[in-house]
Design an enzyme around this catalytic site. Structure first.
Site, PDB file in Angstrom:
ATOM      1  N   ARG A 175       0.852  -1.187   0.000  1.00 34.28           N
ATOM      2  CA  ARG A 175       0.000   0.000   0.000  1.00 34.28           C
ATOM      3  C   ARG A 175       0.886   1.234   0.000  1.00 34.28           C
ATOM      4  O   ARG A 175       1.880   1.304   0.727  1.00 34.28           O
ATOM      5  CB  ARG A 175      -0.926   0.017   1.230  1.00 34.28           C
ATOM      6  CG  ARG A 175      -2.091  -0.967   1.141  1.00 34.28           C
ATOM      7  CD  ARG A 175      -3.087  -0.546   0.068  1.00 34.28           C
ATOM      8  NE  ARG A 175      -4.227  -1.446  -0.041  1.00 34.28           N
ATOM      9  CZ  ARG A 175      -4.305  -2.440  -0.912  1.00 34.28           C
ATOM     10  NH1 ARG A 175      -3.282  -2.697  -1.712  1.00 34.28           N
ATOM     11  NH2 ARG A 175      -5.396  -3.196  -0.981  1.00 34.28           N
ATOM     12  N   ASP A 221       5.354  -0.287  -6.595  1.00 34.14           N
ATOM     13  CA  ASP A 221       4.200  -0.640  -7.412  1.00 34.14           C
ATOM     14  C   ASP A 221       2.971   0.101  -6.901  1.00 34.14           C
ATOM     15  O   ASP A 221       1.896   0.005  -7.494  1.00 34.14           O
ATOM     16  CB  ASP A 221       3.953  -2.154  -7.371  1.00 34.14           C
ATOM     17  CG  ASP A 221       2.859  -2.580  -8.352  1.00 34.14           C
ATOM     18  OD1 ASP A 221       2.974  -2.236  -9.544  1.00 34.14           O
ATOM     19  OD2 ASP A 221       1.888  -3.239  -7.922  1.00 34.14           O
ATOM     20  N   GLU A 275      -1.980   7.658  -5.311  1.00 35.60           N
ATOM     21  CA  GLU A 275      -2.172   7.075  -6.641  1.00 35.60           C
ATOM     22  C   GLU A 275      -3.598   7.208  -7.164  1.00 35.60           C
ATOM     23  O   GLU A 275      -3.824   7.080  -8.373  1.00 35.60           O
ATOM     24  CB  GLU A 275      -1.772   5.605  -6.639  1.00 35.60           C
ATOM     25  CG  GLU A 275      -2.692   4.694  -5.848  1.00 35.60           C
ATOM     26  CD  GLU A 275      -2.222   3.245  -5.862  1.00 35.60           C
ATOM     27  OE1 GLU A 275      -3.016   2.389  -6.265  1.00 35.60           O
ATOM     28  OE2 GLU A 275      -1.070   2.978  -5.483  1.00 35.60           O
ATOM     29  N   HIS A 304       0.706  -0.201  -9.996  1.00 33.41           N
ATOM     30  CA  HIS A 304      -0.131  -1.122  -9.210  1.00 33.41           C
ATOM     31  C   HIS A 304      -0.515  -2.344 -10.051  1.00 33.41           C
ATOM     32  O   HIS A 304      -1.683  -2.754 -10.100  1.00 33.41           O
ATOM     33  CB  HIS A 304      -1.391  -0.397  -8.726  1.00 33.41           C
ATOM     34  CG  HIS A 304      -1.931  -0.950  -7.442  1.00 33.41           C
ATOM     35  ND1 HIS A 304      -2.355  -0.169  -6.405  1.00 33.41           N
ATOM     36  CD2 HIS A 304      -2.106  -2.223  -7.020  1.00 33.41           C
ATOM     37  CE1 HIS A 304      -2.780  -0.924  -5.406  1.00 33.41           C
ATOM     38  NE2 HIS A 304      -2.633  -2.188  -5.763  1.00 33.41           N
TER      39      HIS A 304
END
Length: 330
Positions: free
Chosen positions: A235, A259, A264, A296
């Site tokens: 996260r 990632d 985001e 992600h």
């Protein structure tokens, strides 16, 4: 039963419709996210299916309840985007997909490390321009180095085992240690302070909660071993981005592969190639030569999408009975 499906991408659509039992459901696919502002579009649906960046706060849930929604089906493991107390108060059941493919995320975390360390992304761009020079592409052997795993759920354990396969020493930190597993794989649990201090590679595999928000901040980043690499596939809000940039600019960190990113929402999963990126922090991270960012995508394998769809459709099919898979009910 009618299902309103939000933040839909082509791969979500295909996987959902291919799952066993999907034909018995009436689907409405939306490409926008579910928020309090868009909740009215769920009118007539008994269930909504949502992802990581949908925002199911109390105002959103109240609007869903008013339209007759009985179930929020998360097609992800994390649930920090849902106000669970409000959902219970409103009589809305919430389910998730607790384990779709831990191997998918673990393998992506290791792929990020390998790419970052051996500068594969930079080498790829060079040779496409017929530049075959090797200067600036020096990496380091993983064999014999120490990897720190923070969070030893299914994904963290898979990642640790891959690192052991490289011949790395592995230290782990988790409030609920898996001692039998650790003994089997010659992995040692240690305090967070020790893991930060000695790890050449630190990989995060834990959920976002009040106690883990900005787990890596100015103080904890300073405790990390100089030159270490940080990997985050969990996260974004586990890491304080401003403090991370300071640690990178000072040279304290050797590299970072992400990632996920704490802001985001509204950026990841979308094509912004024709616009100016408005997030200055992310733009700065992307400009640094020792930072690697993916959008992600760690979960994005055929196997994971299939399992996400299977569990989600199973829960959706049980909404009328109110009996869900025990491990998926929140």
């Amino acid at each position: 039963m009618k299902v309103a499906f939000y933040d839909t991408k082509p791969y979500d659509h295909e996987a959902a419709l291919a799952a066993e039992g999907a034909a018995a459901l009436q689907w409405t696919f939306h490409d926008f996210r579910l928020t309090a502002e868009t909740a009215s579009t769920a009118a007539g649906a008994e269930a909504v299916c949502v992802f990581v960046n949908d925002k199911l706060d109390r105002p959103c849930l109240e609007k869903l309840a008013a339209t007759g929604v009985k179930l929020v089906a998360l097609r992800c493991a994390g649930f920090n985007q849902v106000d669970l107390p409000a959902a219970r108060e409103l009589g809305i059941a919430v389910t998730r997909v607790p384990a779709y493919s831990p191997h998918a995320v673990a393998e992506h975390a290791v792929a990020l490390l390998m790419t970052l360390n051996r500068k594969i992304h930079r080498a790829y761009n060079r040779v496409r321009e017929h530049n075959f020079a090797l200067a600036g592409l020096v990496g380091f052997d993983l064999h014999g180095k120490t990897a720190g795993i923070v969070g030893t759920g299914k994904i963290g354990r898979c990642t640790a085992e891959i690192f052991r396969g490289f011949g790395m020493q592995v230290l782990a930190h988790d409030p609920f240690p898996q001692e039998a597993w650790a003994t089997e794989h010659k992995i040692r649990y240690a305090s967070l302070e020790e893991v930060l201090r000695v790890s050449d590679v630190l990989s995060l595999h834990l959920p976002l909660a009040a106690g883990t928000h900005h787990l890596l901040n100015r103080e904890t980043l300073a405790q990390m071993k100089p030159g270490a690499c940080l990997i985050n596939t969990s996260r974004g809000k586990l890491v304080d981005s401003a403090a991370l940039i300071e640690a990178l600019k000072s040279g304290h960190l050797g590299g970072v592969a992400l990632d996920v990113y704490e802001e985001e929402e509204g950026i990841f999963f979308e094509d912004h190639s024709g616009a100016v990126l408005q997030d200055d922090t992310l733009a700065l991270l992307l400009s640094l030569p020792n930072v690697l960012v993916t959008s992600h995508q760690a979960f994005l394998t055929r196997e994971a999408l299939s399992e996400i769809a299977r569990v989600t459709v199973t829960n959706l099919g049980m909404v009328n009975q109110g009996v869900f898979l025990p491990e998926t009910r929140l």
